[in-house]
Design a protein around this motif. Sequence first.
Motif, mmCIF file in Angstrom:
data_model
loop_
_atom_site.group_PDB
_atom_site.id
_atom_site.type_symbol
_atom_site.label_atom_id
_atom_site.label_comp_id
_atom_site.label_asym_id
_atom_site.label_seq_id
_atom_site.Cartn_x
_atom_site.Cartn_y
_atom_site.Cartn_z
ATOM 1 N N SER A 1 0.803 -1.267 0.033
ATOM 2 C CA SER A 1 0.049 -0.013 0.222
ATOM 3 C C SER A 1 0.971 1.210 -0.066
ATOM 4 N N VAL B 1 -2.277 -1.258 -3.436
ATOM 5 C CA VAL B 1 -3.264 -0.347 -3.442
ATOM 6 C C VAL B 1 -2.737 0.963 -3.388
ATOM 7 N N SER C 1 -1.084 -7.969 -3.904
ATOM 8 C CA SER C 1 -2.043 -6.968 -3.819
ATOM 9 C C SER C 1 -1.683 -5.696 -3.902
ATOM 10 N N ASP D 1 -13.703 2.013 -0.358
ATOM 11 C CA ASP D 1 -13.064 1.737 -1.669
ATOM 12 C C ASP D 1 -13.735 2.516 -2.688
ATOM 13 N N SER E 1 -6.941 -6.629 -4.908
ATOM 14 C CA SER E 1 -6.329 -5.829 -4.292
ATOM 15 C C SER E 1 -7.066 -4.657 -3.668
ATOM 16 N N ALA E 2 -8.265 -4.378 -4.160
ATOM 17 C CA ALA E 2 -8.968 -3.440 -2.992
ATOM 18 C C ALA E 2 -9.612 -4.309 -1.805
ATOM 19 N N GLY F 1 -7.695 0.112 -5.546
ATOM 20 C CA GLY F 1 -6.963 -1.011 -5.823
ATOM 21 C C GLY F 1 -6.583 -0.981 -7.127
#
Length: 429
Positions: free
Chosen positions: A118, A151, A149, A208, A180-181, A175
Amino acid sequence: MRICVVALGKIGLPLAVQFASKGHEVTGADVDERVVALVNDGAEPFPGEHDLDVRLKEAVAQGRLSATTDTAAAVAGAEAVVLVVPLYVCADGTPDFGWMDAATREVARGLRSGTLVSYETTLPVGTTRSRWAPMLEEGSGLRAGRDFSLVFSPERVLTGRVFADLRRYPKLVGGLDEASARAGAVFYEQVLDFDVRDDLPRPNGVWDLGSAEAAELAKLAETTYRDVNIGLANQFARFADRSGIDIRAVIEACNSQPYSHIHQPGIAVGGHCIPVYPRMYLWNDPSATVVAAAREANAAMPGYAVTRLAEAYGELAGAEVLVLGAAYRGGVKETAFSGVFGVVGALRSAGAVPYVADPLYTDAELAGLGLTPHAGQQVTALVVQADHEEYATLGAEDFPGVRVLVDGRRVTDPERWGGVRRIVLGAPA
């Protein structure tokens, strides 16, 4: 979870402490050996962040937080990696990705399948997908969205009150893909707490936004809005100066109904965010004339304040002037894009001799910033640049010989300045 936070600065370290407070095992990675040593000793590397000292000590004592200079190793042992490395903007408005690129390559070296990555540093729209994803894939041999993932989730906190802001505001996530989100939302739900709020269009928590690009734009948009709003307020203040009107009374009247939310004018817009992110937005959208005009208006305010001083004082050549406040805002020891530099530069251009004082800085620290500390020299003019609470109790008796005061933050008490011409931006003299 095992979490790695990359960059233990004024946002990254409180984030790491917050994650540890939720029972997770957190490793902070930083290139600064001094910061790493202090964190491992449970000592805060910088002052001014509410509750950080106590919470940091607890996290380290409980064995839930440690620090290292080996980013790749820390990433290799983590299930989630959060990057809070600063991104700077060059004088021409071009983003300088140097530090972020270096950090991303280190993350890629340690990245393992199944990890969430992230980015929390504010970015131009499209950066997560077009720059970080390929770089992570190339360095790790893994595929974003399939093997790990990815984001973007902007930090929306203010230094000095990070822990409170983490609870108060929704956590925005975008994401690279839906999976991923979902991973990002699950992560942040486990590491943050959220206050109940009735003034939001949907419940507080993780939101999201549908894509990394939408989340990137959300951060740029909310910060650019503030710069544009302040720019408008500053334009109003300059007109009010010419018209003998108190702009504060006008703004208070306007904001008494729900369709107006005019910010306050001031001598400068500083900090890591508001002066920087509109330029980042302009890099994406150079046709945004409203944004460009607001940035220009705000950047001109330190020079305008010195112009007001000269109008009241007369010829400034040789005049010794004390600038009160090196910090970009009251109570925070930070000079990023502080108005002090513009004010001092304008004073020097006018031939004045500027000194600077700030209750948060030593003389050596001020000198290290290229500023001349005030060591008791007799001055004949004052410029208030930062709204430190200490300045509210100052008065004419504290500065014998001062003829003119320019209060750029409307923080001084007019009752204490008898015999001194007091100029407040956006108010009748």
